[in-house]
Design a protein around this motif. Structure first.
Motif, PDB file in Angstrom:
ATOM      1  N   THR A  29       2.793  -4.635  48.009  1.00 12.69           N
ATOM      2  CA  THR A  29       2.585  -4.703  46.565  1.00 12.69           C
ATOM      3  C   THR A  29       1.410  -3.811  46.184  1.00 12.69           C
ATOM      4  O   THR A  29       0.287  -3.979  46.700  1.00 12.69           O
ATOM      5  CB  THR A  29       2.304  -6.142  46.116  1.00 12.69           C
ATOM      6  N   VAL A  30       1.675  -2.845  45.320  1.00 14.71           N
ATOM      7  CA  VAL A  30       0.640  -1.924  44.829  1.00 14.71           C
ATOM      8  C   VAL A  30       0.437  -2.234  43.351  1.00 14.71           C
ATOM      9  O   VAL A  30       1.316  -1.967  42.520  1.00 14.71           O
ATOM     10  CB  VAL A  30       1.053  -0.456  45.019  1.00 14.71           C
ATOM     11  N   ASP A  53      -6.709   7.000  34.080  1.00 17.21           N
ATOM     12  CA  ASP A  53      -7.746   7.659  34.875  1.00 17.21           C
ATOM     13  C   ASP A  53      -8.860   6.659  35.196  1.00 17.21           C
ATOM     14  O   ASP A  53      -9.317   5.923  34.314  1.00 17.21           O
ATOM     15  CB  ASP A  53      -8.308   8.852  34.091  1.00 17.21           C
ATOM     16  N   GLY A  54      -9.255   6.617  36.474  1.00 15.81           N
ATOM     17  CA  GLY A  54     -10.314   5.709  36.879  1.00 15.81           C
ATOM     18  C   GLY A  54      -9.826   4.341  37.326  1.00 15.81           C
ATOM     19  O   GLY A  54     -10.644   3.477  37.665  1.00 15.81           O
ATOM     20  N   ALA A  55      -8.508   4.144  37.339  1.00 11.10           N
ATOM     21  CA  ALA A  55      -7.962   2.841  37.717  1.00 11.10           C
ATOM     22  C   ALA A  55      -8.168   2.590  39.208  1.00 11.10           C
ATOM     23  O   ALA A  55      -8.233   3.508  40.023  1.00 11.10           O
ATOM     24  CB  ALA A  55      -6.477   2.768  37.372  1.00 11.10           C
ATOM     25  N   THR A  56      -8.255   1.289  39.550  1.00 12.29           N
ATOM     26  CA  THR A  56      -8.358   0.868  40.942  1.00 12.29           C
ATOM     27  C   THR A  56      -7.044   0.221  41.359  1.00 12.29           C
ATOM     28  O   THR A  56      -6.525  -0.656  40.662  1.00 12.29           O
ATOM     29  CB  THR A  56      -9.502  -0.133  41.133  1.00 12.29           C
ATOM     30  N   LEU A  57      -6.507   0.679  42.489  1.00 11.27           N
ATOM     31  CA  LEU A  57      -5.253   0.121  43.006  1.00 11.27           C
ATOM     32  C   LEU A  57      -5.559  -0.934  44.068  1.00 11.27           C
ATOM     33  O   LEU A  57      -6.474  -0.773  44.878  1.00 11.27           O
ATOM     34  CB  LEU A  57      -4.377   1.219  43.619  1.00 11.27           C
ATOM     35  N   VAL A  58      -4.774  -2.004  44.025  1.00  8.74           N
ATOM     36  CA  VAL A  58      -4.923  -3.099  44.984  1.00  8.74           C
ATOM     37  C   VAL A  58      -3.648  -3.164  45.830  1.00  8.74           C
ATOM     38  O   VAL A  58      -2.542  -3.261  45.285  1.00  8.74           O
ATOM     39  CB  VAL A  58      -5.156  -4.442  44.270  1.00  8.74           C
TER      40      VAL A  58
END
Length: 997
Positions: A29-30, A53-58
């Motif tokens: 899961t991304v 822009d600048g998002a963090t992926l988990v």
């Protein structure tokens, strides 16, 4: 010029791989942190999504640590770490190593595969799932064990079975006490490089069992349960009462006409049907025949076999690597025959605790108790083959044919009252402490114990045929057995990465001690049956009491060194050496050294392979030496015993002469292999070719009576074994709603005896009624398979046109007439004698394996598992007995197509009562193909998902229906080509549920 009122969007792509193996990870899961936006990685571990822009992926996935990463415009390479190192480690010889460091030829079975077949026997769960592993369910009784061979036979006489290693503890048997629900994985070590860690104990392969550990995160409660109903997989088509009469009349009439060629056949037959003094029938038999009745004794002792299995487990893991897993299990199996059953009660506790950041302790402990009720071993065969002309009753001690009672045929209904019980208590515990001195350097000490006691009790009532025949007036038996085996392992291991260079090594020292003792008491003469076996002292025939006992101990001392190196997961090398000392050999012969070397080259990691369809292309080669010390204790010494007789003490020698020159069996094995992965491992293939030279094989040799001994164990034999193995797995369809995976494996091996003692080219096994008759199985021939079948060759059923030729051959006193079996005159000397016996085949399969299909659509699943065996032969002792052709014993319906003057185009001999002709058991007439195709398991399941699961606060809810042994296609005419004919094999239909909170 206007300005943006919102952040710029980025198109992000990437791929997720696992740190331990470098393989892509599908189903990750991304998600975008702080939002509900997200995607799932595809079958190749790839993902694509649009973010600000600048998002963090988990990144989250079952079995892996959660990972956060800043979104980038360039393709992202995400590497996930296993959420619990315990899940990717196995414990061997007292040291924990990564599974990826198990070099050589290794087959693995995951927890998911084990769950696919509801069974209480782990060997059955892995049947047909691993190449090179032949599992045979040859004991289908409740609680019965399955036999397992890895790469065929590698010893002539001693030690054909692999060892089992459960969380580092070596056990030699009773693997069926292990609960499959507690197993996380099974790794099967097949070649010398893989088994080298076990040296002398791994010559026949190693089954490495790793039990479950808790995963890091929230605590979990699981409940797995299933219940099923068993029935016979097959019923032998016996002749009924009317058909038995016809067969017997034909048999008697054929003999009569042979002796009286001009007589009236019909007149003689009518005389046989006269109740007043019939030579062929008892009066009661003719009454049943004239009434048109027929009796089936087997139906009176069989029942539906109901089984159930329940396991509940509790687990929780913490961030520092500490974890707890506790489970409880209950199994209940009611047998297919009345009064037989098996129960198992068990518990598992696996604890790992970080005491300090550098110190960890743990235990893997299992306790199991089994309780069984046995039936007399002859009940099934006597009932199945009982006279259909004999009315069923529970009063007569014996059954009869022709009105003549046979004291060999105990009434099976009455035999059900024999009180046979047994129980076993078994404790397996592995305990360790490990200290991390510096990063990568671990010092470990472990102490493991197997404590097992087994009790067997039996009582035969006073009025049963068994007691009447032997004048015991009731007999009771107590047998108590105890095993106490301990294992102390100490090791130091080091692992370090320098850029692209990865090295690891270990040094280990271990001590093993195995103790066994038994006591048996047999008592006779009981006034009443009420107390069964519970009061041996009440037996009054003291002169017929029997006492027996024995105590045995053997020890093993081991030193192990192992070094692993790989460069950039491209080039691999493993060097192992084990030095073992065994108490089973005399001074000067105790020690053996067993080295191995394995090399591998993953060509797919080369730059010139990038962008190709091949995700894996690994070449493997390994060579090593293993040993075998599985001989009786004190084989090197001549044993004596003191006997008191007529007021004097005598020293009596044992039958076996000691041989102080006994030395280790040596197994030299070469293995070459190929691992292939295509389209990001959507299709994988693994192939191996092996050659095993087994030298100095230990076997007993007969001695002349003048020596005062009968046998001696010597290193006298050699055996060559070679074969191929192939595994294929494919993801045929892989998308969000529909997935279809298929797998198949094929194995083939050939063994050949290359040396026997001296100039001997054959060693025969004698037996039979006289004790000096050459048996069909168990003989050893130079240049032939270890499992050869040796007998006369069946030529044909004699016809009238054969009589001139037959009359010119000496059949050693036998007479052949039309309809009789003709044995082949192999050497053409016009005489049938021992020179005409030949090897007519062997029990080794030409190839065997299995294949499976796993289809899922949304929550539904359909799984099918097949296994097969082709090319092996088996003597069908049951069938040849049922073709006796006399009508004085149970018979197969094939007798309806027997040879008669008007039915000559048949392969079934004519009916005949009396001696003088060849029976089916004297040639290879009943040596039949043991080939089969079996649908081992067919499962329809449903996994609940979505809002219902959230409301019910469940993490897993799966329900399923499974059919086991649904069908078997085979030319074998007995009950089962695998399980044999002494107890019926079963098919079972199961309903089950898996629940997790």
């Amino acid at each position: 010029m206007s300005s943006y009122a919102y952040a710029q969007n980025l198109n992000v792509t990437g791929q997720v791989t696992g740190k331990d193996d470098g393989l892509t990870v599908p189903g990750v899961t991304v998600s975008v942190k702080g939002t509900t936006q997200g995607v799932i990685t595809d079958a190749n571990g790839k993902f694509s999504l649009s973010v600000t822009d600048g998002a963090t992926l988990v990144f989250t996935a079952v079995g892996y640590d959660r990972l956060e990463a800043q979104a980038t415009t360039s393709p992202m390479k995400i590497v996930l770490t296993s959420s619990n190192s315990n899940l990717t480690e196995v414990t061997v010889v007292g040291v924990t190593i990564k599974k990826r460091d198990l070099t050589g030829s290794v087959g693995s079975v995951s927890e998911k595969v084990i769950k696919e077949r509801p069974t209480t026997n782990v060997n059955q769960a892995i049947q047909g799932r691993v190449s090179g592993v032949l599992v045979q369910n040859n004991d289908p009784r409740p609680g019965g064990a399955s036999a397992i061979k890895i790469r065929g036979n590698n010893s002539i006489q001693f030690g054909a079975n692999p060892i089992y290693v459960v969380d580092g503890l070596v056990i030699d048997g009773n693997f069926n006490t292990i609960n499959p629900d507690d197993i996380a994985s099974i790794d099967i070590l097949k070649d010398a490089s893989a088994t080298a860690l076990y040296g002398s104990r791994g010559a026949n392969g190693v089954v490495l069992v790793t039990t479950k550990k808790a995963r890091k995160g929230e605590g979990k409660i699981e409940y797995n349960a299933w219940a099923g109903v068993q029935s016979f997989t097959k019923n032998i088509p016996y002749l009924n009462a009317q058909q038995i009469v016809d067969l017997r009349l034909d048999a008697y009439a054929n003999r009569y006409m042979d002796q009286n060629p001009g007589a009236d056949r019909n007149t003689y037959i009518q005389s046989l049907l006269n109740p007043a003094g019939s030579a062929a029938f008892g009066a009661d038999e003719l009454r049943v025949y004239n009434a048109g009745e027929s009796y089936n004794w087997l139906n009176e002792i069989r029942q539906k076999g109901v089984q159930q299995n329940h396991t509940v487990s509790f687990s929780k893991g913490s961030d520092d690597g500490s974890s707890v897993y506790v489970s409880f299990n209950y199994t209940d199996q009611k047998g297919l025959l009345k009064t037989s059953n098996y129960k198992r009660f068990g518990g598992q506790v696996n604890l790992d605790q970080k005491i300090k950041p550098w110190l960890k302790i743990g235990t893997n402990t299992n306790f199991t108790r089994t309780e069984e009720r046995y039936i007399d071993g002859g009940v099934f065969n006597i009932a199945a083959n009982a006279n259909p002309l004999l009315p069923i009753n529970n009063t007569d001690p014996y059954l009869s044919w022709k009105g003549i009672t046979s004291t060999d045929l105990y009434n099976p209904l009455r035999s059900l009252s024999i009180d046979g019980q047994g129980n076993q208590n078994r404790l397996l515990t592995t305990n360790y402490i490990v200290a991390t001195i510096i990063p990568g350097l671990n010092v470990r000490s472990g102490f493991s114990v197997e404590a097992r006691n087994q009790n067997y009790y039996n009582y035969i009532p006073r009025d049963l045929g068994q007691s009447l025949r032997n004048s015991t007036e009731g007999s009771a038996t107590h047998k108590k057995e105890d095993w106490l085996n301990w294992q102390w392992d100490n090791s130091i291991s080091y692992e370090k990465t320098y850029g692209k260079h990865n090295i690891s090594g270990l040094l280990s020292f271990g001590l093993t001690k195995n103790n066994y003792d038994y006591t048996q008491v047999d008592a006779q003469g009981f006034a009443i049956d009420d107390f069964s076996f519970r009061n041996l002292g009440a037996g009054y025939k003291k002169d017929r009491f029997n006492l027996a006992s024995d105590f045995n101990t053997y020890t093993l001392t081991s030193y192990v060194a192992r070094f692993n190196y790989n460069y950039d997961n491209k080039y691999f090398a493993t060097l192992t050496s084990r030095y073992d000392g065994s108490s089973r050999f005399d001074t000067g012969q105790k020690w053996g050294i067993f080295p191995s070397l394995a090399l591998a080259y993953n060509i797919a990691r080369e730059d010139f392979m990038q962008g190709s369809m091949l995700s894996t292309l690994k070449l493997r080669a390994g060579y090593g030496i293993a040993g075998n010390q599985n001989i009786p204790n004190f084989g090197y010494a001549s044993l004596t015993n003191a006997v008191y007789s007529s007021g004097s003490v005598y020293i009596v020698l044992a039958d076996q002469m000691g041989n102080p020159n006994l030395r280790w069996e040596k197994q030299k094995q070469l293995n070459v292999g190929l691992d292939l992965g295509i389209l990001q491992n959507k299709i994988t293939l693994s192939a191996d070719y092996f050659i095993i030279h087994n030298d100095d094989l230990l076997m007993p040799r007969s001695l002349a009576s003048t020596t005062g001994f009968t046998t001696v164990i010597e290193n006298v034999g050699s055996l060559l074994n070679k074969g191929v193995e192939v595994n294929i797995n494919a993801q045929v369809i892989s998308n969000k709603d529909l997935q279809w995976n298929v797998s198949a494996n094929l194995s083939s091996y050939r063994n050949r005896i290359t040396k026997l003692y001296g100039n001997t080219d054959a060693i025969y096994r004698y037996g039979g009624f006289t004790g000096v008759e050459i048996q069909r199985e168990g003989n050893l021939f130079l240049g032939k398979s270890l499992n050869s079948i040796y007998t006369y060759k069946f030529e044909k059923i004699a016809q009238q046109s054969d009589m001139d030729r037959v009359s010119q051959i000496d059949y050693n006193g036998r007479t052949i007439r039309p309809g009789d079996i003709i044995p082949a005159d192999i050497n053409g000397d016009k005489k049938i004698d021992d020179a005409d016996r030949i090897v007519v085949g062997n029990t080794d399969p030409k190839f065997y394996g299995g294949f499976a299909s796993d289809l899922t659509y949304k929550g539904f699943g359909l799984n099918a598992v097949f296994n097969y065996n082709v090319g092996g032969k088996r003597i069908n002792y049951l069938y040849e007995g049922l073709l006796g052709g006399t009508g004085e014993y149970a018979a197969h319906t094939d007798e309806l197509n027997r040879w008669t003057p008007t039915n000559t185009n048949t392969n079934i001999p004519r009916a005949y009562q009396g001696a003088g002709r060849y029976g089916a058991g004297e040639t290879d007439y009943a040596v039949q193909s043991a080939a089969y195709l079996r649908l081992s398991a067919l499962t329809l399941s449903y996994n609940f998902t979505g809002d219902f699961m959230k409301k019910a606060k469940l993490s897993t809810l799966r329900v399923y229906l499974t059919g086991s042994n649904v069908f078997t296609s085979t030319p074998y005419k007995g009950y089962d080509p695998e399980g044999g004919d002494s107890y019926p094999t079963a098919k079972m239909f199961v309903a089950g549920v898996n629940v997790a909170f």
